[in-house]
Design a protein around this motif. Sequence first.
Motif, PDB file in Angstrom:
ATOM      1  N   UNK A  64       3.199 -28.962  -4.790  1.00  0.00           N
ATOM      2  CA  UNK A  64       2.924 -30.031  -4.259  1.00  0.00           C
ATOM      3  C   UNK A  64       1.764 -30.782  -4.644  1.00  0.00           C
ATOM      4  N   UNK A  65       1.761 -31.952  -5.020  1.00  0.00           N
ATOM      5  CA  UNK A  65       0.910 -32.913  -5.290  1.00  0.00           C
ATOM      6  C   UNK A  65       0.673 -34.107  -4.289  1.00  0.00           C
ATOM      7  N   UNK A  66      -0.548 -34.265  -3.862  1.00  0.00           N
ATOM      8  CA  UNK A  66      -0.910 -35.132  -2.665  1.00  0.00           C
ATOM      9  C   UNK A  66      -1.590 -36.609  -3.504  1.00  0.00           C
ATOM     10  N   UNK A  89       5.768 -34.513  -4.884  1.00  0.00           N
ATOM     11  CA  UNK A  89       4.607 -35.698  -4.708  1.00  0.00           C
ATOM     12  C   UNK A  89       4.628 -36.049  -3.438  1.00  0.00           C
ATOM     13  N   UNK A  90       3.640 -35.896  -2.684  1.00  0.00           N
ATOM     14  CA  UNK A  90       3.793 -36.404  -1.244  1.00  0.00           C
ATOM     15  C   UNK A  90       2.454 -37.505  -0.976  1.00  0.00           C
ATOM     16  N   UNK A 113      10.392 -34.791  -6.804  1.00  0.00           N
ATOM     17  CA  UNK A 113      10.617 -35.334  -5.422  1.00  0.00           C
ATOM     18  C   UNK A 113       9.419 -36.080  -4.918  1.00  0.00           C
ATOM     19  N   UNK A 114       9.648 -37.566  -4.615  1.00  0.00           N
ATOM     20  CA  UNK A 114       8.400 -38.230  -4.081  1.00  0.00           C
ATOM     21  C   UNK A 114       8.529 -38.438  -2.544  1.00  0.00           C
ATOM     22  N   UNK A 115       7.869 -37.999  -1.579  1.00  0.00           N
ATOM     23  CA  UNK A 115       8.080 -37.576  -0.229  1.00  0.00           C
ATOM     24  C   UNK A 115       7.106 -38.482   0.489  1.00  0.00           C
TER      25      UNK A 115
END
Length: 445
Positions: A64-66, A89-90, A113-115
């Motif tokens: 997970x990347x924030x 990517x959040x 995924x960009x969420x």
Amino acid sequence: MEKRISMHLILCLLMSFSIACKKSETLITEDNKEIPAQPEQPVTPTTPTTPPITPTEPDPDATVYEFGRGTGSLVIDGNTFTLASKAIIKIKSGTYSTINIVNIKGTEDKPVFVKNDGQVTITQGMFTDNIENVVIAGDNNSNITYGFKFENISYRAVQFNGKMNGVTLKNMSFTNVNDYVISSNSNSGMPYNGSKDSRVEKFKILNCLFDGTGQISLGGNLSKETGQDNGLFKDVEIAYNEFKNTNIGTLCSFTNVQDYNIHHNIVNNVNPSNNNHNGIFSMQGNGIFHDNKLTNYQGNAIRMWLYSRGSIPATVEIYNNICYNTRKYGAFELQMFDRNIVPGKSTYANAKVYNNTAGRMNTNEDWHGQMLDLYNTGGTLEYYNNLGFDLYSSDPNRPVNNMINNMSDTKIIVESNNKYVSKENAINNLTDFTSKISGVGAAIR
């Protein structure tokens, strides 16, 4: 002897009865010739091959990347960090003027995924450049339907630049977008040379809301006249979206597309004063259109301008759709243009139109309001199991009859079990439009 005579009389009576029955099953033509009347039976449609409906979800062990602080303009640039093979990517909740997603590349089996991490609102637009196999989805929080919200956009909401293969937009809402709601700035000019790298593949728009927006406008042009073949999209999917409250005319347009799948969309209250001859969905190429519900609108539900890639004709299909209450025009349009038939590149397409329900078409009564506007297609048509009521023909010499406004010499090879009846005999209600006649009409699921 008496037995033989009695048996002979019985046989004669049976033969007479059989002949009488056969006579009652004949039709009389205008020149007083008898032809047998064939009983109409529902045709069992073949199940078309469709691409997958949704992409895979990220793996539980994805890295997970924030990103984001909840305000300002956000840039996510894959050249500034190293992405793991499985990545999410959040984006932090908040209101952003712009979000830029650039240089992000996943693989077909492991997309990036960009969420949303909470509610994310965008006030100016989302811009991408050089992204591949990326799913941008506002579905990260179970209590938020549309995790990415685009509100009061003065120009364009989502604009693609550079590569955009394998891109999905999912669970987004668009409200009051003045210009194109989704568009591409560079793909329309990319020449197609037959390779995957020269077209856009597997572009999807899923589970989105469009409320008071401009057009989804994508694709380029295939033309024998100009020699152009650019901006080709392949395996497009537009599904489970809702469109409402706009007067833009065409809501979704792809001008050079192969194998599209448009299904399970809801359209309501659009084009209250628009008078262009438009299609709510306007598609140039080949594909399928099914299980859509359109009510209270203007324009054809879909204008299919047909051509097939290569030398083997594809089959386009329109089935299981509900169309009700248009100010202008009929439910569907099929048409082919010679400019799109390029030797060595493209040919005509065949068509199937079946299991659709259409009612109250063209209340303006200034054009035909029937099930199908049929122009020359170059191919064949199979037309069966369709249900219509309250349709309209503007020509007293051309009654509604089979519900086709036929302006062509397209060869109809199947025409069976199409029913035109009163509304009371057609459907149970104006909510789900369930048919009262077995084997005909739409079955929205």
